[in-house]
Design an enzyme around this catalytic site. Sequence first.
Site, mmCIF file in Angstrom:
data_model
loop_
_atom_site.group_PDB
_atom_site.id
_atom_site.type_symbol
_atom_site.label_atom_id
_atom_site.label_comp_id
_atom_site.label_asym_id
_atom_site.label_seq_id
_atom_site.Cartn_x
_atom_site.Cartn_y
_atom_site.Cartn_z
ATOM 1 N N GLY A 1 -17.328 -17.065 -2.049
ATOM 2 C CA GLY A 1 -16.857 -18.452 -1.830
ATOM 3 C C GLY A 1 -17.442 -18.765 -0.360
ATOM 4 O O GLY A 1 -16.752 -19.160 0.546
ATOM 5 N N ASP B 1 -28.547 -20.066 -9.474
ATOM 6 C CA ASP B 1 -26.996 -19.739 -9.052
ATOM 7 C C ASP B 1 -26.144 -19.749 -10.290
ATOM 8 O O ASP B 1 -26.794 -19.822 -11.571
ATOM 9 C CB ASP B 1 -26.610 -20.893 -7.964
ATOM 10 C CG ASP B 1 -25.491 -20.362 -7.044
ATOM 11 O OD1 ASP B 1 -24.325 -20.317 -7.463
ATOM 12 O OD2 ASP B 1 -25.736 -19.733 -6.060
ATOM 13 N N GLU C 1 -40.897 -35.372 5.369
ATOM 14 C CA GLU C 1 -40.044 -34.293 5.141
ATOM 15 C C GLU C 1 -40.351 -33.294 4.624
ATOM 16 O O GLU C 1 -40.355 -32.011 5.011
ATOM 17 C CB GLU C 1 -38.664 -34.747 4.481
ATOM 18 C CG GLU C 1 -37.654 -35.608 5.307
ATOM 19 C CD GLU C 1 -36.705 -36.377 4.497
ATOM 20 O OE1 GLU C 1 -35.515 -36.187 5.040
ATOM 21 O OE2 GLU C 1 -36.966 -36.670 3.323
ATOM 22 N N ASP D 1 -21.224 -12.580 -6.082
ATOM 23 C CA ASP D 1 -20.249 -13.649 -5.658
ATOM 24 C C ASP D 1 -18.779 -13.001 -5.936
ATOM 25 O O ASP D 1 -18.577 -12.124 -6.828
ATOM 26 C CB ASP D 1 -20.502 -14.994 -6.237
ATOM 27 C CG ASP D 1 -20.007 -15.930 -5.275
ATOM 28 O OD1 ASP D 1 -19.119 -15.868 -4.446
ATOM 29 O OD2 ASP D 1 -20.395 -17.226 -5.578
ATOM 30 N N MET D 2 -17.870 -13.622 -5.211
ATOM 31 C CA MET D 2 -16.315 -13.344 -5.558
ATOM 32 C C MET D 2 -15.651 -14.281 -5.227
ATOM 33 O O MET D 2 -15.308 -14.635 -3.858
ATOM 34 C CB MET D 2 -15.884 -12.022 -5.053
ATOM 35 C CG MET D 2 -14.760 -11.028 -5.053
ATOM 36 S SD MET D 2 -13.145 -11.915 -4.913
ATOM 37 C CE MET D 2 -12.005 -10.627 -5.143
ATOM 38 N N ASN D 3 -14.975 -15.027 -6.015
ATOM 39 C CA ASN D 3 -14.396 -16.522 -5.721
ATOM 40 C C ASN D 3 -13.010 -16.627 -5.838
ATOM 41 O O ASN D 3 -12.184 -17.592 -6.238
ATOM 42 C CB ASN D 3 -15.326 -17.533 -6.578
ATOM 43 C CG ASN D 3 -16.554 -17.914 -6.088
ATOM 44 O OD1 ASN D 3 -16.548 -18.074 -4.737
ATOM 45 N ND2 ASN D 3 -17.612 -17.869 -6.739
ATOM 46 N N LYS E 1 -27.344 -12.346 -5.953
ATOM 47 C CA LYS E 1 -26.166 -13.009 -5.089
ATOM 48 C C LYS E 1 -24.959 -12.424 -5.892
ATOM 49 O O LYS E 1 -24.505 -12.972 -6.911
ATOM 50 C CB LYS E 1 -26.324 -14.501 -5.337
ATOM 51 C CG LYS E 1 -25.152 -15.325 -4.302
ATOM 52 C CD LYS E 1 -25.549 -16.507 -4.069
ATOM 53 C CE LYS E 1 -24.364 -17.517 -3.478
ATOM 54 N NZ LYS E 1 -24.540 -18.810 -3.505
ATOM 55 N N PHE F 1 0.887 -1.300 0.024
ATOM 56 C CA PHE F 1 0.030 -0.033 0.054
ATOM 57 C C PHE F 1 0.857 1.340 -0.094
ATOM 58 O O PHE F 1 1.720 1.324 0.913
ATOM 59 C CB PHE F 1 -0.753 0.209 1.271
ATOM 60 C CG PHE F 1 -1.447 1.261 1.318
ATOM 61 C CD1 PHE F 1 -2.858 1.687 0.500
ATOM 62 C CD2 PHE F 1 -1.339 2.263 2.177
ATOM 63 C CE1 PHE F 1 -3.466 2.794 0.955
ATOM 64 C CE2 PHE F 1 -1.876 3.584 2.425
ATOM 65 C CZ PHE F 1 -3.133 3.691 1.752
ATOM 66 N N ASP G 1 -17.998 -8.638 6.109
ATOM 67 C CA ASP G 1 -17.559 -7.523 6.843
ATOM 68 C C ASP G 1 -18.533 -6.394 6.825
ATOM 69 O O ASP G 1 -19.508 -6.442 6.100
ATOM 70 C CB ASP G 1 -16.088 -7.110 6.338
ATOM 71 C CG ASP G 1 -16.026 -6.752 4.774
ATOM 72 O OD1 ASP G 1 -16.824 -5.832 4.420
ATOM 73 O OD2 ASP G 1 -15.489 -7.324 3.995
HETATM 74 C C1 GLA Z 1 -19.356 -19.798 -4.588
HETATM 75 C C2 GLA Z 1 -20.483 -19.652 -3.755
HETATM 76 C C3 GLA Z 1 -21.516 -20.764 -3.819
HETATM 77 C C4 GLA Z 1 -21.997 -20.953 -5.327
HETATM 78 C C5 GLA Z 1 -20.738 -21.198 -6.292
HETATM 79 C C6 GLA Z 1 -21.209 -21.057 -7.456
HETATM 80 O O1 GLA Z 1 -18.621 -21.001 -4.080
HETATM 81 O O2 GLA Z 1 -20.244 -19.364 -2.422
HETATM 82 O O3 GLA Z 1 -22.611 -20.586 -3.093
HETATM 83 O O4 GLA Z 1 -22.722 -19.589 -5.647
HETATM 84 O O5 GLA Z 1 -19.707 -20.020 -5.838
HETATM 85 O O6 GLA Z 1 -19.909 -21.399 -8.344
#
Ligand code: GLA
Length: 728
Positions: free
Chosen positions: A528, A366, A614, A478-480, A476, A280, A534
């Site tokens: 993920g 998803d 169920e 996401d960032m993986n 949703k 930084f 946060d």
């Molecule tokens: C991440 C998310 C999961 C799903 C997968 C899809 O791992 O945390 O819930 O959405 O990506 O690739």
Amino acid sequence: MIIQENNKQIFTLQTRNTTYQMKADRNGVLLHTYYGPKIQEGDLSRLIRFADRGFSPNPDEAGRDRTYSLDTLPQEYSGSGAGDFRLASLELELADGSRVADLRYVGAEVKKGKYGLEGLPAFFASEDEAETLVLTLEDISAHVRVELLYGVLEEYDLITRAVRIVNTGDEPVRICRAASACLDFLSADLDFITFDGGHVKERGLNRAHLRPGVQSVGSIRGISSHQHNPFVMLCEPGAGEEHGTCYGLGLLYSGNFEAAVERDQFDNARATLGIHPFHFSWTLEPGKMFTTPEAALICSPNGFGPMSRQFHRAVRSHLLRDVWRDRRKPVLVNSWEAAYFHFDTPRLMELAREAAKLGVELFVLDDGWFGHRNDDFTSLGDWYPNEEKLPGGLSALSAEINGLGMEFGLWIEPEMVSEDSDLYRAHPDWVLNPPGRPFTRGRSQLVLDYTRPEVREYIFQTLQKVLDTANVSYLKWDMNRSLTQVWSAAIPAGRQGEVYHRYVLGVYDLLERFRAANPHTLIEGCSGGGGRFDLGMLYYTPQIWCSDNTDAIDRLSIQYGTSFAYPPSTMGAHVSAVPNEQTGRSVPLETRGVVALSGTFGYEMDLGKLSDREKDLVKEQIQAYRESYELIQQGDYYRLTAPTADGAPTCWMHVAPDQSSAILCVVSGQTHAGPPFRCVKLRGLDPARNYRVSGDEQAWPGDVLMQAGYPLPMLGEYQSLRLWLKAE
Ligand code: GLA
């Protein structure tokens, strides 16, 4: 309340239960004199002792007084290179190469309301709910002005801090480190509590007494990370859920951070919290300003429980901005664990139809709906529906889903690109990577350069087009992967140290644009699972997928650790199929429901595969969700026991603010023959009222439940209870 004693240069922040005080001394050094349980104001600098200490140098103003040293004084925002050898809050490199930051008090201003931070997340409050204190410091030789911002939300015991650094000279200045908060303690007899783990095992609590030297947690992954959370605590060694003084320190930031504590040679302690100094540096041209992320501090004189509940209240009412804050969120079913990448419209409709029959209200599609993504090697960046899987695209699918009386939601991962994508082929320079250097891939994907407005613009336009054609009421985000090879083609060589932070600012900018363009869309954050759980993200996404680990027993620890700073209403929690994908464990559906019902609640499975019994249970769970929504959302959260490996039950409660009702949750761990009789002491009830406990014929006096406890029935392995308590 902010009390400013101008003649004495003393500034006292009084909250409901705590007091925080600073004083600018005769040399203009801003001393930190106290933070802790509430006391009357008055000059607390008398707590500070002076002594001539070897190798602790004296600033010029001290003259021949060798007892005055920056190395020993408790300071509000520590400098560097001028005689304080402990953790620095500010490190500068000036045009002549010198690296000194030495701040002196210049002035103070108190304002009504709470300051805001442009482009950064921050707690907000109306004029009558909060006050702001701005203390201005200056390094005269460096021509740098530093404004320390304090927001005081009295009712919540919340003190927020942020720092603005301004170059008032005519040459550039480089900021090498700028903490958001610095907190000095006159005693280092403290425990440091952090929330650590990794992917699928986020936010486990770790506690250790301070040892000499610096101990820290942080992230250099470009995201706040699964490994360490940007929320830490300090407490008296004996402190527990309901006793002892403790301090919670959270950073409203979703990138690299460092939370460090140092126990020094004289057994004082200093904590700093802010952007991680790794890679930084920020060049401040003349007249320009840099603003740090915000830090949030809550001290509780009575243990962790009250601290958490104050954080929860403050987050719910002064950080979450969404329309969904005050609206019941729909019960969702997510396609991921049911179908992964292998679906088409008929298969999705089959899943949706089964879910609709049971009362599920939102169907979330998803990963796998775009480009030609049939596995995770391809298509990120190509945000157009795969018409082979989904003829007619998302408009047709969402219309069909809506036809079932369900809302439609969608997964996106807008910060990423696959090499096998039209986007990457068209713009290979849009990824973070120094030219000529081989890629380091994470989940086989690359990271888009979000420092560049044109990249964000492209992503906004393409994704917004999708949102405009389909009726999407939930996203949703996401960032993986972790960031590596962090280098931007759009930033000059000497300023690459800005890329990590500019990336985060870019993410916030785009999130804000999506929010503005889709004000009724509920956005769930995800990385993920809980890699970016946060306070910063919560400003943009009112809930975050807690973990990719949906095993109900593992979730007990994950949700327990998460609850120290973050309210249950923000924790993405779903019931998934058994045996669990991550652990292979089979936990009864009842128990999976009890655990997920203490979060945002939904399903992550093919509900059509369930037996009739169920399915009835699912209907009951959905009904239970509706009935307990207010209580989970607005109620107070009590951790009664911590999850343990030895099988003792994990117990927690949700209590209505007026104590008229509560829910007791109990989940049993591994069982052994000849189990002990167990009684759990409840909390948060009105001792003077009688409570009817579901299933019991006779009411229980509140004081008995809290002082003597509630006798638990014998529970088999991984079995659970979810009992309503209603005041008579
Ligand atoms: C991440 C998310 C999961 C799903 C997968 C899809 O791992 O945390 O819930 O959405 O990506 O690739």
